[in-house]
Design an enzyme around this catalytic site. Structure first.
Site, short mmCIF file in Angstrom:
data_model
loop_
_atom_site.label_atom_id
_atom_site.label_comp_id
_atom_site.label_asym_id
_atom_site.label_seq_id
_atom_site.Cartn_x
_atom_site.Cartn_y
_atom_site.Cartn_z
N HIS A 112 0.86 -1.19 0.00
CA HIS A 112 0.00 0.00 0.00
C HIS A 112 0.89 1.23 0.00
O HIS A 112 1.95 1.24 0.63
CB HIS A 112 -0.87 -0.01 1.26
CG HIS A 112 -1.44 1.33 1.61
ND1 HIS A 112 -0.91 2.12 2.62
CD2 HIS A 112 -2.46 2.05 1.07
CE1 HIS A 112 -1.60 3.25 2.70
NE2 HIS A 112 -2.54 3.23 1.77
N ASN A 114 0.56 5.81 -0.36
CA ASN A 114 -0.33 6.97 -0.43
C ASN A 114 0.51 8.23 -0.28
O ASN A 114 1.39 8.29 0.56
CB ASN A 114 -1.37 6.88 0.70
CG ASN A 114 -2.22 8.12 0.82
OD1 ASN A 114 -1.94 8.98 1.65
ND2 ASN A 114 -3.23 8.21 0.00
N GLY A 265 -17.40 11.22 -0.16
CA GLY A 265 -16.49 10.84 -1.25
C GLY A 265 -17.06 9.73 -2.11
O GLY A 265 -18.13 9.19 -1.83
#
Length: 305
Positions: A112, A114, A265
C-alpha cells in the site's frame, strides 16, 4: 517561506499515477489498468474528480488499484475537525494518489502507498496546509531479506531530509497500522506521516516526491524475487485469512477511509483498497512450528530492520 503551488502538486500526483501504473503493468506482463475517470456533479457536498485505475486477473497481481483524486468542499467533515478545530469554517482541497496491490501468489506481499496534499483556506487568513503519506508492506510468508530491503529503501529516501525522519516515520507507521482488537501490526511497516508542514513548502513537496517514487523502487524487487515460488491450497487459504485483517483495518481504523466516507467521497474509489477475496475463520490458530506460525511469532510486532 517558499510559495505554495497547488498546481505543481497536482501535476506531480497525476504523473506519479501514470508512472506507477506503467511499472506495475510491465512487471505483471499480462493485465492492464482500466481507467474510470469521474467528476462530481454540481451541487454535491464535495466537488472535484479523479482517475480510478484498477487492474485485475494478471499473471502476478490478482487485483490492484491506483487512484488519483482531487476534491474540494466548503466545509470539513467531522473526522478532520475533531483533531483540528481550527479547520472549521474553511473551504478545503484534498488531492492525492492512493494504491493497494493484492498479488495472487501468497509469497508476494500485499503493498500500500499513499501521498496526499491538503489545504484549507479562508479569506483574509493564511492557508493551513500539510502533506501526508507513506508506504507499508503486508507479507503473508515473510522473508527477512524482503523486509530489510523494503526498509533500506525507506531509509535511503529519508536520509537527505534529516537523520530523524526515517526513525520517526517508521515508528509512526508501526503505530498507525496496528489493530488493537487483534494486538498485532497489519504488516512489517514502512513509512507513515501526516500533518507535514514543519519545513518550507518546497522541502515538504520534495519529500512527498521521494516517497511516491520510492514505492516501486522498494516493492518491485520483492515481487520479482517471489513471484515464481510454487504454492498450494494451504498457502492460498492462509493468504485469504490474513487478507481479512486488511479489511478489518481499513473499515474500522483507517483515517483516509473514514474521511472519504464521511465527506461524501466516491465510495467505489474509497473501497478499491479491499481485496477481491478474503475469509474469516473462528478461533484460528496456526500450527506450532509452521511457516504460518512464524508470521505471528516474528513479524506482527514492531521491530528494527
Amino acid at each position: 517561506m517558499s510559495a505554495i503551488d497547488k498546481h505543481a502538486v497536482k501535476q506531480f500526483l497525476m504523473s506519479l499515477q501514470d508512472s506507477i501504473c506503467q511499472q506495475l503493468e510491465q512487471e505483471d506482463g499480462k493485465a492492464v489498468f482500466v481507467e474510470d475517470a469521474w467528476q462530481r456533479e454540481k451541487g454535491e457536498r464535495l466537488g472535484g474528480g479523479g482517475r480510478t485505475r484498477v487492474l485485475r486477473d494478471g499473471h502476478i497481481f490478482e487485483q490492484g488499484g491506483v487512484n488519483f483524486s482531487h476534491v474540494e468542499g466548503n466545509e470539513m467533515p467531522a473526522s478532520a475537525t475533531a483533531h483540528r478545530p481550527e479547520l472549521a469554517g474553511r473551504r478545503f482541497e484534498a488531492m492525492g494518489v492512493s494504491l493497494v496491490i493484492h498479488p495472487k501468489n501468497p509469497y508476494v506481499p500485499t503493498s500500500h502507498a499513499n501521498v496526499r496534499f491538503f489545504i484549507a483556506e479562508k479569506d483574509g487568513e493564511d492557508p493551513i496546509w500539510w502533506f501526508g503519506g507513506g508506504f507499508d508492506l503486508t507479507p503473508f510468508y515473510p522473508f527477512d531479506e524482503d523486509c530489510q530491503s523494503w526498509h533500506d529503501t525507506a531509509k535511503q529516501l529519508c536520509a537527505p531530509f534529516g537523520d530523524e525522519v526515517y526513525p520517526e516515520h517508521k515508528a509512526w507507521c508501526d503505530k498507525y497500522f496496528f489493530l488493537p482488537h487483534r494486538n498485532e501490526t497489519r504488516g512489517v511497516g514502512g513509512l507513515f506521516f501526516d500533518d507535514l508542514n514543519q519545513w518550507e513548502f518546497d522541502k515538504c513537496f520534495d519529500y512527498i516526491k521521494a516517497v511516491g517514487e520510492g514505492y516501486c523502487q522498494a516493492y518491485l524487487p520483492i515481487v520479482s524475487r517471489r513471484k515464481d515460488i510454487e504454492f498450494g491450497e494451504r498457502e492460498r487459504e492462509f493468504q485469504l485469512y490474513r487478507r481479512g485483517r486488511y479489511v478489518e483495518f481499513n473499515l474500522v481504523y483507517d483515517r483516509g477511509t473514514l474521511f472519504g466516507l464521511q465527506s461524501g467521497g466516491r465510495t467505489e474509489s474509497i473501497l478499491m483498497s479491499m481485496p477481491p477475496l478474503a475469509r474469516w475463520e473462528y478461533s484460528y490458530e496456526p500450527q506450532t512450528g509452521s511457516p504460518e506460525a512464524e508470521l505471528y511469532e516474528r513479524y506482527l510486532t514492531p521491530r528494527e530492520w
